[in-house]
Scaffold this active site. Structure first.
Site, PDB file in Angstrom:
ATOM      1  N   LYS A 188       0.154   5.501   8.366  1.00 12.48           N
ATOM      2  CA  LYS A 188       0.843   5.664   7.083  1.00 12.48           C
ATOM      3  C   LYS A 188      -0.160   5.670   5.948  1.00 12.48           C
ATOM      4  O   LYS A 188      -0.120   6.530   5.057  1.00 12.48           O
ATOM      5  CB  LYS A 188       1.865   4.538   6.905  1.00 12.48           C
ATOM      6  N   LYS A 224      -7.624   1.024  -2.691  1.00 16.75           N
ATOM      7  CA  LYS A 224      -7.186   0.675  -1.338  1.00 16.75           C
ATOM      8  C   LYS A 224      -7.398   1.847  -0.390  1.00 16.75           C
ATOM      9  O   LYS A 224      -7.757   1.658   0.783  1.00 16.75           O
ATOM     10  CB  LYS A 224      -5.714   0.263  -1.347  1.00 16.75           C
ATOM     11  N   THR A 254       0.863  -1.183   0.000  1.00 16.58           N
ATOM     12  CA  THR A 254       0.000   0.000   0.000  1.00 16.58           C
ATOM     13  C   THR A 254       0.895   1.228   0.000  1.00 16.58           C
ATOM     14  O   THR A 254       1.578   1.510   0.990  1.00 16.58           O
ATOM     15  CB  THR A 254      -0.914   0.014   1.232  1.00 16.58           C
TER      16      THR A 254
END
Length: 287
Positions: free
Chosen positions: A240, A172, A97
Site C-alpha cells: 500500500k 514517509k 501513512t
C-alpha cells in the site's frame, strides 16, 4: 488539562494512545471494532466513544492512526466524522501513512472549519510504538506543529516539522523507498551467504561492523535466516505504501526503478501467502 481523542487502536495506535493516557492526558478513544476500543479502555482507562465525532467533541487535539486514504476520510468527514465534533481552533494530527493528495484534501476541509491539521506519519514499527520510540515526520503550519509537538513527544524518539501540509507524508515515502531497497539487498546477501556454505551469523558479525551494517541487519538477520516473519510491518501494508510512493513519483517526475521492482517482489510474497508476513520476508522468494 489538555483533552485528546485518539482514532484507531491497531498495533500502532493502541500503544500510542496508551502512552498518552499514561502521561496523564484526558483521552477518549474510537475504533471501528467497538470491542477493541472497549478492551483498550478497560486496560488503560479513558472514555470509549461510539463515533469519531463523539470522541472528538471538546478535544484540543484529535489524533488518528488508521489504515489508508478511505479509512482516514471516513473518520474525518460526514455527520459522524471527527471534524463535525471538533471545536474551532482544535488540531487534527494524522499518524496514518496516506497519500499527500488526501492529506491536502482533508487539511483544506479542516481549514474551512477553523481547524488545524498536521500530517505526522511515523516510522519504527510496532516495537517503536510500544516503546515510545517512534520517528515522526510532520507537515503543517509552524504554529500547528508547535502546538502538537509536546503531545507527539509522548511516544516519539524524534519529531520534526518537514514543511507545509503534505511534507510529512512525502518524507514517509522517502523512508519506505529506502527500506524497500535495503531489505531486498539484505535478503540477497543472506541468501547468497547461505547457498555459498557460509554461516550467516558469522557473516553478519563481520559485515555489520562496516558500511553494510543497518538496523534491518542487526534486528532481522536471525529471523530471516530462520524463516520467521511475524515480527513487524506487514507486506500488505508495505505494498500500500509503495503504491503511494510510485504514484507520487509519477506526479513529480521522479524515477524509482528499484522501488518499482521490489514492489513486484512483494507481490510475489503475497502470492506465496505471505501478505501478513513482515517485510523481511523478501528472502523467502529467493529459495
Amino acid at each position: 488539562m489538555t483533552k485528546l481523542a485518539f482514532l484507531g487502536l491497531g498495533v500502532m495506535g493502541g500503544p500510542m494512545a496508551g502512552h498518552l493516557k499514561a502521561a496523564g492526558y484526558d483521552i477518549a478513544v474510537f475504533n471501528r471494532t467497538l470491542a477493541k476500543a472497549e478492551a483498550w479502555a478497560d486496560r488503560h482507562g479513558g472514555t470509549c466513544a461510539q463515533t469519531p465525532r463523539e470522541a472528538a467533541e471538546g478535544a484540543d487535539f484529535v489524533l488518528a492512526c488508521v489504515g489508508n486514504d478511505d479509512d482516514l476520510r471516513q473518520v474525518c468527514l460526514g455527520p459522524d466524522g471527527a471534524f463535525a465534533g471538533m471545536r474551532p481552533g482544535a488540531i487534527f494530527v494524522d499518524h496514518t501513512t496516506v497519500s499527500a493528495a488526501v492529506t491536502r484534501e482533508l487539511a483544506q476541509a479542516a481549514q474551512q472549519l477553523g481547524l488545524g491539521y498536521v500530517d505526522a506519519p511515523v516510522s519504527g514499527g510496532q516495537a517503536g510504538a510500544e516503546n515510545g520510540q517512534l520517528s515522526v515526520m510532520c507537515g503543517g503550519s509552524a504554529s500547528d506543529y508547535d502546538a502538537a509537538a509536546p503531545v507527539i513527544a509522548t511516544y516519539a524518539r524524534i519529531c520534526r516539522r518537514m514543511g507545509e501540509v503534505g511534507a510529512g507524508q512525502i518524507t514517509k515515502m522517502c523512508n519506505q523507498i529506502a527500506i524497500a531497497g535495503l531489505v531486498q539487498a539484505l535478503s540477497e546477501s543472506l541468501a547468497f551467504a547461505k547457498k555459498s556454505g557460509l554461516e550467516v551469523e558469522k557473516v553478519v558479525e563481520v559485515i555489520s561492523q562496516g558500511a553494510a551494517g543497518s538496523w534491518q541487519m542487526a534486528n532481522r538477520h536471525k529471523t530471516m535466516d530462520q524463516g520467521q516473519f511475524e515480527h513487524g510491518f506487514a507486506v500488505d501494508w508495505m505494498r500500500k505504501d509503495l503504491a503511494i510512493c510510485l504514484a507520487a513519483a509519477d506526479e513529480v517526475g521522479a524515477s524509482l526503478p528499484v522501488t518499482a521492482l521490489v514492489d513486484q517482489f512483494y507481490k510475489d510474497v503475497q502470492r506465496m501467502g505471505g501478505g501478513r508476513w513482515d517485510t523481511s520476508s523478501l528472502i523467502a522468494r529467493l529459495g
